[in-house]
Design an enzyme around this catalytic site. Structure first.
Site, PDB file in Angstrom:
ATOM      1  N   ARG A  23      74.826   6.885  19.613  1.00 44.38           N
ATOM      2  CA  ARG A  23      75.015   7.195  18.184  1.00 44.38           C
ATOM      3  C   ARG A  23      76.232   6.487  17.610  1.00 44.38           C
ATOM      4  O   ARG A  23      76.146   5.856  16.547  1.00 44.38           O
ATOM      5  CB  ARG A  23      75.129   8.705  17.958  1.00 44.38           C
ATOM      6  CG  ARG A  23      73.823   9.451  18.207  1.00 44.38           C
ATOM      7  CD  ARG A  23      73.982  10.940  18.024  1.00 44.38           C
ATOM      8  NE  ARG A  23      75.030  11.426  18.929  1.00 44.38           N
ATOM      9  CZ  ARG A  23      75.758  12.508  18.732  1.00 44.38           C
ATOM     10  NH1 ARG A  23      75.595  13.241  17.649  1.00 44.38           N
ATOM     11  NH2 ARG A  23      76.654  12.881  19.606  1.00 44.38           N
ATOM     12  N   ASN A  57      71.087  12.937  17.579  1.00 45.55           N
ATOM     13  CA  ASN A  57      70.380  13.257  18.815  1.00 45.55           C
ATOM     14  C   ASN A  57      69.222  14.191  18.514  1.00 45.55           C
ATOM     15  O   ASN A  57      69.305  15.040  17.615  1.00 45.55           O
ATOM     16  CB  ASN A  57      71.312  13.949  19.819  1.00 45.55           C
ATOM     17  CG  ASN A  57      72.248  12.985  20.501  1.00 45.55           C
ATOM     18  OD1 ASN A  57      72.028  11.785  20.533  1.00 45.55           O
ATOM     19  ND2 ASN A  57      73.330  13.513  21.056  1.00 45.55           N
TER      20      ASN A  57
END
Length: 89
Positions: free
Chosen positions: A18, A36
């Protein structure tokens, strides 16, 4: 301006996917978000020029060094007008 909703599968959590996606998105001038998923995948919303989004997607197919990407799916969407790229929790 194009928009893509993307889901990345493989070893993509716990490997800075990320944060690295956010860095790459900003480098390419892409806005949106990345987060996520509960199933171990990563989802992202990407908006920008066709060239910039394509470049970020190419990077996402590899990911950061410790990631092992096995699948990337993308769906065309209508841009929402995001102004920055952020990591969602």
């Amino acid at each position: 301006m194009v928009a893509r909703q993307v889901v990345v599968r493989g070893r993509v959590q716990g490997v800075y996917f990320r944060a690295s996606t956010c860095d790459e998105a900003r480098r390419h001038g892409v806005v949106g978000w990345v987060r996520n998923l509960e199933d171990g995948g990563v989802e992202a919303w990407l908006e920008g020029s066709e060239e910039a989004v394509s470049a970020l997607l190419a990077w996402m197919r590899r990911g950061p060094t410790r990631a092992r990407v096995t699948d990337v799916t993308q769906t065309e969407r209508t841009p929402r007008g995001y102004e920055d790229f952020e990591v969602s929790r």
